[in-house]
Design an enzyme around this catalytic site. Structure first.
Site, mmCIF file in Angstrom:
data_model
loop_
_atom_site.group_PDB
_atom_site.id
_atom_site.type_symbol
_atom_site.label_atom_id
_atom_site.label_comp_id
_atom_site.label_asym_id
_atom_site.label_seq_id
_atom_site.Cartn_x
_atom_site.Cartn_y
_atom_site.Cartn_z
ATOM 1 N N SER A 1 0.823 -1.198 0.000
ATOM 2 C CA SER A 1 0.000 0.000 0.000
ATOM 3 C C SER A 1 0.867 1.263 0.000
ATOM 4 O O SER A 1 1.666 1.443 -0.909
ATOM 5 C CB SER A 1 -0.965 -0.040 1.188
ATOM 6 N N ASP B 1 -8.321 -3.194 -7.131
ATOM 7 C CA ASP B 1 -7.769 -2.957 -5.795
ATOM 8 C C ASP B 1 -8.862 -2.391 -4.892
ATOM 9 O O ASP B 1 -9.426 -1.327 -5.163
ATOM 10 C CB ASP B 1 -6.592 -1.990 -5.903
ATOM 11 N N HIS C 1 -6.548 -6.063 -1.379
ATOM 12 C CA HIS C 1 -5.529 -5.023 -1.249
ATOM 13 C C HIS C 1 -4.399 -5.582 -0.393
ATOM 14 O O HIS C 1 -4.616 -5.979 0.742
ATOM 15 C CB HIS C 1 -6.131 -3.786 -0.588
#
Length: 397
Positions: A172, A268, A335
């Site tokens: 991330s 995502d 994610h």
């Protein structure tokens, strides 16, 4: 159907098994960093967790940069400085290592015996900020770039300067940081070191949201201005574009000289929730059910998400061909896939071309095989693990 008592028993048993089998690694504070002004948002020292390598991996290093979004205004950052994402005082002493950080060969076949490091994230700028002044009222410190350097210098002193292999990875906001600092990481290591960078769920897309606005572009602009990030973003990008644009990998990754692997879900889940349909663009909450579970999406919403996927793929393909750039773009609604064992390497892990993420990344790192695959559109891949969220999961930016 489980009742609450049965559910609680199952959870307790699962945690007990995890504790018995899992690896918990102590925290290390970079105490001498404070004198250099390399501190978290609240002024506390930066931190990391290191599990030493052994055997054939004793001179190989895997650095995993923690994720956790960003803070883009003073109010947001003040709130953040009272959490683990803004203060090392709030971090757990022992952190569980699994998936890409696991020390079990059967769970992490290519990196289990490397020196594995989890660098904690407490600056809110993907390790790019550097503002000298500290506001006496808020006591906020914007020093992400200094934190990055201080932690790297300590790891170099602890043996990383002798690395034969070194991978800079992250998830991330950490995946974005792994791209931002990729060539800088390479420059810290000896010429003969095999250095590569892995970005997991860090390819954030510059696109319009469902209202037609460019919410994420405005958000990143605020982050860059607040943290003083401009001078620490890749010059190959800032020499051509405004600094805020250089927070988007589609404008940065093509110029990275070090080999890069892009691991990302085309749908995502964080981007669907925060870039495509952020709260500001969906005040009535029409997207909320869809965001929580892709199976709840209406046909019109799936069409918008398919268009998002096409824009995402266009940006990735737009980086151009490279004989050193790996790629695993699946069609799962999720994610971050390197930090969860079931998505990284398990009996039913997601696959592309019958290849798990761990195998694709390992082959690329060791130069056994270059993996460059893009999945077919949702819902075509039966191996996907689609995340189902609760309304409390990952509050929107």
């Amino acid at each position: 159907m489980f009742n609450f008592k049965q559910w609680l028993t199952l959870v307790v048993c699962s945690l007990a098994i995890l504790k018995a089998e899992g690896l918990f690694v102590n925290i290390t504070f970079v105490r001498n960093a404070v004198a250099k002004g390399a501190v978290c948002l609240d002024g506390s020292p930066p931190a990391y967790h290191l599990h030493r390598g052994s055997g054939t991996g004793i001179n190989s290093w895997l650095i995993q940069l923690e994720g956790g979004g960003w803070c883009h205004n003073v109010t947001n950052c003040v709130s953040r400085m009272h959490t683990k994402l803004g203060s090392s005082k709030k971090m757990v002493e022992n952190l569980a290592f699994s998936a890409i950080l696991s020390n079990k060969e059967q769970r992490n076949p290519d990196f289990y015996n490397w020196n594995r490091v989890k660098v904690r994230y407490c600056d809110g700028s993907s390790f790019t900020g550097d503002v000298k002044a500290v506001n006496p009222a808020t006591k906020l410190h914007f020093r992400g770039a200094r934190v990055w350097l201080a932690v790297m210098q300590e790891l170099l002193a602890k043996g990383m300067r002798n690395a034969e292999n070194a991978v800079l990875s992250g998830c991330s906001a950490g995946g974005l940081a792994s791209l931002m600092h990729c060539d800088g990481f390479r420059a810290l290591l000896p010429m003969g070191t095999n250095v590569k960078c892995l970005s997991d769920a860090g390819f954030f897309l510059n696109t319009r949201d469902v209202s037609g606005a460019r919410y994420i572009k405005s958000y990143f602009n605020d982050v860059v201005n607040l943290h003083g990030s401009a001078k620490n973003l890749p010059r190959s990008c800032t020499s051509r574009l405004t600094p805020a644009m250089c927070f988007f990998p589609q404008y940065v990754a093509r110029k990275i000289k070090t080999p890069v692997f892009i691991l990302n879900a085309a749908y995502d889940s964080w981007q669907i929730k925060n870039i495509l349909s952020p709260r500001a663009a969906d005040p009535d909450g029409k997207w909320q059910s869809c965001q929580l579970d892709i199976k709840n999406c209406q046909q019109s919403q799936l069409k918008v998400m398919q268009d998002f996927r096409l824009a995402f793929l266009s940006a990735v393909i737009g980086l151009g061909r490279s004989a050193s750039r790996g790629m695993f773009i699946d069609s799962c609604y999720t994610h971050c896939q390197t930090e969860t064992q079931t998505s990284w390497f398990w009996q039913d892990s997601p696959t592309l071309n019958r290849t798990t993420i761990a195998k694709a990344v390992g082959d690329w790192v060791y130069n056994r095989k270059l993996f460059q695959k893009i999945d077919c559109p949702y819902p075509c891949n039966p191996t996907c693990h689609h995340r189902v969220f609760t309304p409390q999961d990952a509050p929107p930016i």
